[in-house]
Design a protein around this motif. Sequence first.
Motif, PDB file in Angstrom:
ATOM      1  N   ALA A   1       0.825  -1.211   0.000  1.00 51.72           N
ATOM      2  CA  ALA A   1       0.000   0.000   0.000  1.00 51.72           C
ATOM      3  C   ALA A   1       0.855   1.255   0.000  1.00 51.72           C
ATOM      4  CB  ALA A   1      -0.928  -0.012   1.215  1.00 51.72           C
ATOM      5  N   SER A   2       1.916   1.247   0.788  1.00 52.73           N
ATOM      6  CA  SER A   2       2.788   2.429   0.870  1.00 52.73           C
ATOM      7  C   SER A   2       3.532   2.668  -0.438  1.00 52.73           C
ATOM      8  CB  SER A   2       3.782   2.282   2.018  1.00 52.73           C
ATOM      9  OG  SER A   2       4.583   1.134   1.852  1.00 52.73           O
ATOM     10  N   ALA A   3       3.833   1.595  -1.195  1.00 53.17           N
ATOM     11  CA  ALA A   3       4.471   1.761  -2.502  1.00 53.17           C
ATOM     12  C   ALA A   3       3.561   2.552  -3.435  1.00 53.17           C
ATOM     13  CB  ALA A   3       4.804   0.395  -3.105  1.00 53.17           C
ATOM     14  N   SER A   4       2.273   2.220  -3.396  1.00 52.32           N
ATOM     15  CA  SER A   4       1.307   2.923  -4.241  1.00 52.32           C
ATOM     16  C   SER A   4       1.128   4.372  -3.791  1.00 52.32           C
ATOM     17  CB  SER A   4      -0.038   2.188  -4.197  1.00 52.32           C
ATOM     18  OG  SER A   4      -0.997   2.856  -4.973  1.00 52.32           O
TER      19      SER A   4
ATOM     20  N   LEU B   1       2.473  10.202  -4.780  1.00 52.30           N
ATOM     21  CA  LEU B   1       3.030  11.449  -4.248  1.00 52.30           C
ATOM     22  C   LEU B   1       4.174  11.971  -5.107  1.00 52.30           C
ATOM     23  CD1 LEU B   1       3.120  10.662  -0.391  1.00 52.30           C
ATOM     24  CD2 LEU B   1       1.603  12.265  -1.573  1.00 52.30           C
ATOM     25  N   VAL B   2       5.027  11.073  -5.586  1.00 51.90           N
ATOM     26  CA  VAL B   2       6.231  11.483  -6.317  1.00 51.90           C
ATOM     27  C   VAL B   2       5.943  11.688  -7.801  1.00 51.90           C
ATOM     28  CG1 VAL B   2       8.556  10.772  -7.013  1.00 51.90           C
ATOM     29  CG2 VAL B   2       7.777  10.384  -4.654  1.00 51.90           C
ATOM     30  N   TYR B   3       5.281  10.706  -8.418  1.00 52.80           N
ATOM     31  CA  TYR B   3       5.074  10.774  -9.863  1.00 52.80           C
ATOM     32  C   TYR B   3       3.848  11.624 -10.242  1.00 52.80           C
ATOM     33  CZ  TYR B   3       8.600   7.125 -10.375  1.00 52.80           C
ATOM     34  OH  TYR B   3       9.770   6.419 -10.350  1.00 52.80           O
TER      35      TYR B   3
ATOM     36  N   ARG C   1      13.352   8.224  -9.180  1.00 48.59           N
ATOM     37  CA  ARG C   1      13.161   6.928  -8.532  1.00 48.59           C
ATOM     38  C   ARG C   1      13.665   6.960  -7.089  1.00 48.59           C
ATOM     39  NH1 ARG C   1      16.511   4.157 -11.116  1.00 48.59           N
ATOM     40  NH2 ARG C   1      15.230   4.046 -13.002  1.00 48.59           N
ATOM     41  N   GLY C   2      14.767   7.675  -6.867  1.00 46.34           N
ATOM     42  CA  GLY C   2      15.293   7.798  -5.515  1.00 46.34           C
ATOM     43  C   GLY C   2      14.306   8.491  -4.588  1.00 46.34           C
ATOM     44  N   ASN C   3      13.613   9.522  -5.110  1.00 50.15           N
ATOM     45  CA  ASN C   3      12.585  10.196  -4.308  1.00 50.15           C
ATOM     46  C   ASN C   3      11.433   9.250  -3.974  1.00 50.15           C
ATOM     47  OD1 ASN C   3      14.015  12.578  -4.383  1.00 50.15           O
ATOM     48  ND2 ASN C   3      12.902  13.398  -6.155  1.00 50.15           N
ATOM     49  N   TRP C   4      11.084   8.423  -4.968  1.00 47.66           N
ATOM     50  CA  TRP C   4      10.011   7.453  -4.740  1.00 47.66           C
ATOM     51  C   TRP C   4      10.411   6.440  -3.671  1.00 47.66           C
ATOM     52  CZ3 TRP C   4       9.757   2.270  -7.403  1.00 47.66           C
ATOM     53  CH2 TRP C   4       8.637   1.542  -6.970  1.00 47.66           C
ATOM     54  N   ILE C   5      11.633   5.909  -3.767  1.00 48.71           N
ATOM     55  CA  ILE C   5      12.091   4.916  -2.792  1.00 48.71           C
ATOM     56  C   ILE C   5      12.178   5.519  -1.396  1.00 48.71           C
ATOM     57  CG2 ILE C   5      14.082   3.494  -2.101  1.00 48.71           C
ATOM     58  CD1 ILE C   5      14.586   2.986  -5.092  1.00 48.71           C
ATOM     59  N   ALA C   6      12.663   6.762  -1.300  1.00 50.59           N
ATOM     60  CA  ALA C   6      12.753   7.435   0.002  1.00 50.59           C
ATOM     61  C   ALA C   6      11.364   7.637   0.599  1.00 50.59           C
ATOM     62  CB  ALA C   6      13.477   8.762  -0.144  1.00 50.59           C
ATOM     63  N   SER C   7      10.421   8.094  -0.239  1.00 47.82           N
ATOM     64  CA  SER C   7       9.046   8.293   0.243  1.00 47.82           C
ATOM     65  C   SER C   7       8.419   6.971   0.645  1.00 47.82           C
ATOM     66  CB  SER C   7       8.206   8.964  -0.850  1.00 47.82           C
ATOM     67  OG  SER C   7       8.742  10.210  -1.221  1.00 47.82           O
ATOM     68  N   TRP C   8       8.645   5.944  -0.170  1.00 48.61           N
ATOM     69  CA  TRP C   8       8.129   4.610   0.119  1.00 48.61           C
ATOM     70  C   TRP C   8       8.664   4.117   1.469  1.00 48.61           C
ATOM     71  CZ3 TRP C   8       9.355  -0.266  -3.351  1.00 48.61           C
ATOM     72  CH2 TRP C   8       8.573  -1.342  -2.919  1.00 48.61           C
ATOM     73  N   THR C   9       9.956   4.345   1.704  1.00 53.97           N
ATOM     74  CA  THR C   9      10.568   3.902   2.951  1.00 53.97           C
ATOM     75  C   THR C   9       9.910   4.548   4.158  1.00 53.97           C
ATOM     76  OG1 THR C   9      12.694   3.650   1.798  1.00 53.97           O
ATOM     77  CG2 THR C   9      12.750   3.718   4.208  1.00 53.97           C
ATOM     78  N   VAL C  10       9.726   5.853   4.090  1.00 51.97           N
ATOM     79  CA  VAL C  10       9.155   6.591   5.228  1.00 51.97           C
ATOM     80  C   VAL C  10       7.687   6.222   5.448  1.00 51.97           C
ATOM     81  CG1 VAL C  10       8.575   8.888   6.092  1.00 51.97           C
ATOM     82  CG2 VAL C  10      10.771   8.509   4.951  1.00 51.97           C
ATOM     83  N   VAL C  11       6.900   6.197   4.362  1.00 49.38           N
ATOM     84  CA  VAL C  11       5.467   5.891   4.489  1.00 49.38           C
ATOM     85  C   VAL C  11       5.272   4.466   5.022  1.00 49.38           C
ATOM     86  CG1 VAL C  11       3.304   5.577   3.224  1.00 49.38           C
ATOM     87  CG2 VAL C  11       4.793   7.522   2.696  1.00 49.38           C
TER      88      VAL C  11
END
Length: 456
Positions: free
Chosen positions: A16-19, A24-26, A96-106
């Motif tokens: 869910a957090s990946a989505s 948020l990023v894209y 992609r790095g922003n997405w992975i960072a956001s995914w990690t935190v969420v």
Amino acid sequence: MFSLVLQVADLLMIVASASIAQSLVYGDATAPSHIDDLFGLLALVLALLAFRLFGVYRSRDIGNAVRSTSRALCSWLAAQLAIGLISSAYPNAHLRGNWIASWTVVAAGLILMTRYSLYAALRALRSRGYGRIPVAIVAPAEEGHELATRLESKHDAAFSLELIFDTALDRDTLVADIPAVRQLESFTQLVRAHRISELWIVDARDERRCIERIVEAFRDDFVNIRIVPALKGHLLPEPAIVDCLGMPVLNVVAAPARGLRTLPKAVFDRLFALGALIALAPLMTAIAVTVKCSSPGPVFFRQYRKGMNGEVFSIYKFRTMYQGADRPGEITQASRNDTRITRIGRFLRRSSLDELPQFINVLKGDMSVVGPRPHAVEHDEYYKNLVQHYMYRYRIKPGITGWAQVNGYRGETERVEKMAARVRFDIHYIQHWTLGFDLKIIGMTLVRGFVGSNAY
């Protein structure tokens, strides 16, 4: 069952957090590429592997919300760090790095929130009597009373004691309001009537015939029969059933499991030691020059210590005392205002910088980055007769830092009670080791472990 609930919840929160992070990023303007989708799938696989490697769902720790959740978060962060480093070499790395960072935190936030909600719900249910597994025990009545009191004091305990079987009773009675019977036939009928699925035989050393009778009585019932060793007042590692020459045996005092399970620790130790020696080379060179100029004598101090299984090795430290400070065959612990310590040596000892050469011992395989601190051989001979299970600390490789050290047990142990406390922390570490636990201790060492009031 609860372990399965946690696994499903963790997986759902990660997906869910990946989505959520992706939106948020894209946003709506830019769609993620096929490479991003592949890295998302790889991140999920790495996370599942990390959870298994760090022992997140280990049955003996699943009941501790803080420990289990901490391991889950450490596993998730480690997996995401790896995927972030790998993905940085491919196109569109910044987005992609922003997405992975956001995914990690969420995901970390959702995992934390969901897990504590589930644990809170479990505690609430158990405190009201729901979800507790009924247990019958075969034990002397006094031990049944002690176990009943212990379970009753833990309102969120997973088990509830319902029945006691003790052949030594004169008559059927109540022990702490729990029925206690003396006849096997009565015991069997009550177990079936109460739908008890767990049967614990406590301290079965002299009860072979009794065990055989119980197993025979319940051969057609779906009852789990377990033997619980009674080890009152003993600080022993957690017993475990292992296979030995094709026979199931109960470990009471034995070396921790080795082989593939400890391979990650061995690899981590070598890589960490090599990286530390390279990164700290300028600092270690400066310390070496300072030690050499501060007083006559060698730069390094070498002393015999015991390693895993008592094998003796030579440990490396920066010299902090004047040469010849100790008499041959006699080693005295350093104390406050010790005149044997040089001026630079006092600073090195208080900051633990004198321990840096021990990364050489780690690289050689004599030591680990994290583990029980090795003591001088002479101290081992002294304390092994004063502190119970003192030598069990050497069932694994000694470490540069350890669970005892980050909890304040550094430096001089002027009282036997201090050494006993240090040993308790060391044995706790041996019992509960995971790679995540090592990373936690390293982090605590970096934050607060280098300076201590007991180190002089």
